[in-house]
Design a protein around this motif. Structure first.
Motif, PDB file in Angstrom:
ATOM      1  N   LEU A  42       0.852  -1.184   0.000  1.00 48.73           N
ATOM      2  CA  LEU A  42       0.000   0.000   0.000  1.00 48.73           C
ATOM      3  C   LEU A  42       0.885   1.230   0.000  1.00 48.73           C
ATOM      4  N   ASN A  78      -5.488   2.627  -3.171  1.00 52.75           N
ATOM      5  CA  ASN A  78      -6.644   2.189  -2.393  1.00 52.75           C
ATOM      6  C   ASN A  78      -7.838   3.031  -2.844  1.00 52.75           C
ATOM      7  N   ALA A  88      -6.866  -3.078   4.226  1.00 57.99           N
ATOM      8  CA  ALA A  88      -8.202  -2.717   3.761  1.00 57.99           C
ATOM      9  C   ALA A  88      -9.253  -3.310   4.695  1.00 57.99           C
ATOM     10  N   GLN A 137      -7.911  -2.658  -3.947  1.00 64.34           N
ATOM     11  CA  GLN A 137      -6.495  -2.336  -3.934  1.00 64.34           C
ATOM     12  C   GLN A 137      -5.929  -2.646  -5.314  1.00 64.34           C
ATOM     13  N   GLN A 172      -3.347  -8.406   3.878  1.00 65.52           N
ATOM     14  CA  GLN A 172      -3.732  -7.061   3.443  1.00 65.52           C
ATOM     15  C   GLN A 172      -5.164  -6.694   3.828  1.00 65.52           C
TER      16      GLN A 172
END
Length: 343
Positions: free
Chosen positions: A15, A131, A154, A206, A258
Motif C-alpha cells: 500500500l 486504495n 483494507a 487495492q 492485506q
C-alpha cells in the motif's frame, strides 16, 4: 496455478498511501440518490478522501457538468470529478452484443456492465489512489467509519450471508450459490473463505490485488477480463455473478495479510423500482436516526420476478416475501444476524 502465482508475487502487493479515492458508478435512475451518497461519504469517512469520481454515461456527464444540476454539501473537502463511460475499453452495446446468443432469459446487460465498470476502474481512470473505494450510488455511509487500518490494511465488510437464515449467527460452513458457481468458473483456484458474500454495496479495491486478479483470469481464459467475465455467465438466475463476491474472497484467500473483515450494523431497503420516491424518503428518515453505519435503498426492475430466481433465500421466506402487496423490504444486519421485514 494461482496459488503458486500469488505466493511468488504477494510481497509486491504494497500500500502506498493512507488516502483513498472513491468511484461511484451512476445510471440515470441513480441521480436522485447521488447527492446523499456523496455528502454522506465525505461527512463520515474517517479515512482521508482525495477525489470522488462519478462514472456515468456521456449524456449524464455533459448535463451534470454544464448545468451543475447536483449540488453537494461538501464540494471543497474533496474534488468531485465526472468520468465519461466512453473512457472504458467496452460499451454497454459491447456487453449486449457479447451476451446475444447465450439464451439470456433476462434483459439485464446493464447489470453486468456496472460490475465491469467497477472492475476496470484502475484501467479506465488515470492516477487513481492505489486504495480506491467502490461505492454504489444508493449506499449511504451514515456513521463515522474507516476504510483502512492504521497498518494500511483494507477494511472489508463481511456483507450478507450466502444463505439468508434469519435471526441466527450460525450459517452453513459450506454453501452453494450462483455467485459461487460463477466465481469458481471464472477465477482459477477461487473458493469462498467463509459463509459471507462480501456484498454490502461498497468495497475498498487495492490496485495491486486487482492486477493479480486480472492476470490470473486473463492467463487462464486467454482473453480480456471483461470478455471472460461475460463468457462465463450462465443465465438460470437473473443475477448470476457478483463483483463483490469475486474480489472479497479472492483478496481474503490470496492476500489475507492485506485484509481485515468486519461486520457493519446496516440497514438496506430493497424494493421494486416503482417504489423509488417512497423508499428514498424512508431511507432519508432512517439516516436522521443515525442508528446504522450504512443505509441502502436498492431498486430492482420487477423485483417480484427476480425474487423467484434467488437461490439463497429459503423457500418459506421466499414465499412470505412474494406474498406481500408492496414489494419493499427492510433488511437489517446486526453483527452478522439478518432480519427482514416488509414495509
Amino acid at each position: 496455478m494461482l496459488a503458486k502465482f500469488s505466493h511468488i508475487h504477494r510481497e509486491g502487493v504494497k500500500l502506498m498511501s493512507s488516502a483513498i479515492d472513491v468511484v461511484i458508478p451512476v445510471a440515470m435512475k441513480d441521480l436522485p440518490k447521488l447527492a446523499v451518497c456523496v455528502d454522506k461519504i465525505l461527512a463520515n469517512s474517517l479515512t482521508p478522501i482525495r477525489n470522488i469520481y462519478i462514472v456515468a454515461p456521456q449524456t449524464v456527464v455533459s448535463t451534470m457538468e454544464s448545468q451543475q444540476a447536483i449540488q453537494f454539501a461538501h464540494p471543497k473537502q474533496s474534488g468531485v470529478i465526472w468520468v465519461d463511460e466512453a473512457t472504458y475499453p467496452f460499451t454497454l452495446r459491447d456487453i449486449k452484443n457479447r451476451l446475444l446468443g447465450k439464451n439470456n432469459l433476462y434483459n439485464n446487460s446493464s447489470w453486468y456492465y456496472q460490475q465491469l465498470l467497477k472492475f476496470y476502474c484502475f484501467k479506465a481512470i488515470p492516477n487513481l489512489q492505489p486504495n480506491t473505494l467502490i461505492l454504489d450510488a444508493d449506499c449511504f455511509v451514515s456513521q463515522k467509519i474507516e476504510f483502512l487500518t492504521v497498518n494500511g490494511q483494507a477494511l472489508l465488510a463481511y456483507g450478507y450471508p450466502f444463505h439468508w437464515l434469519l435471526n441466527t449467527k450460525h450459517y452453513p460452513a459450506e454453501n452453494r450459490h450462483s455467485h459461487i458457481d460463477f466465481a469458481e468458473r471464472f477465477v482459477p483456484d477461487w473458493t469462498p473463505v467463509n459463509a459471507f458474500s462480501g456484498m454490502q454495496h461498497h468495497m475498498l479495491f487495492q490496485q495491486a490485488i486487482m492486477a493479480k486478479l486480472f492476470a490470473a483470469v486473463e492467463t487462464t481464459h486467454q482473453k480480456e477480463f471483461w470478455q471472460a467475465f461475460l463468457d462465463n455467465v450462465e443465465f438460470q438466475k437473473w443475477n448470476a455473478a457478483s463483483e463483490y463476491v469475486i474480489y472479497y474472497h479472492f483478496a481474503m484467500k490470496f492476500f489475507p495479510e492485506q485484509i481485515v473483515s468486519r461486520h457493519l450494523h446496516s440497514c438496506d431497503f430493497i424494493h421494486d423500482e416503482t417504489e423509488n420516491p417512497f423508499v428514498l424518503e424512508v431511507a432519508q428518515n432512517t439516516l436522521q436516526e443515525r442508528a446504522f453505519q450504512t443505509i441502502g435503498c436498492h431498486s430492482f426492475l420487477d423485483l417480484r420476478a427476480r425474487l423467484k430466481t434467488m437461490d439463497y433465500i429459503p423457500t418459506d421466506l421466499k414465499q412470505k416475501m412474494l406474498s406481500v402487496e408492496r414489494v419493499v423490504f427492510k433488511l437489517i444486519l446486526d453483527d452478522s444476524m439478518l432480519q427482514i421485514e416488509a414495509i
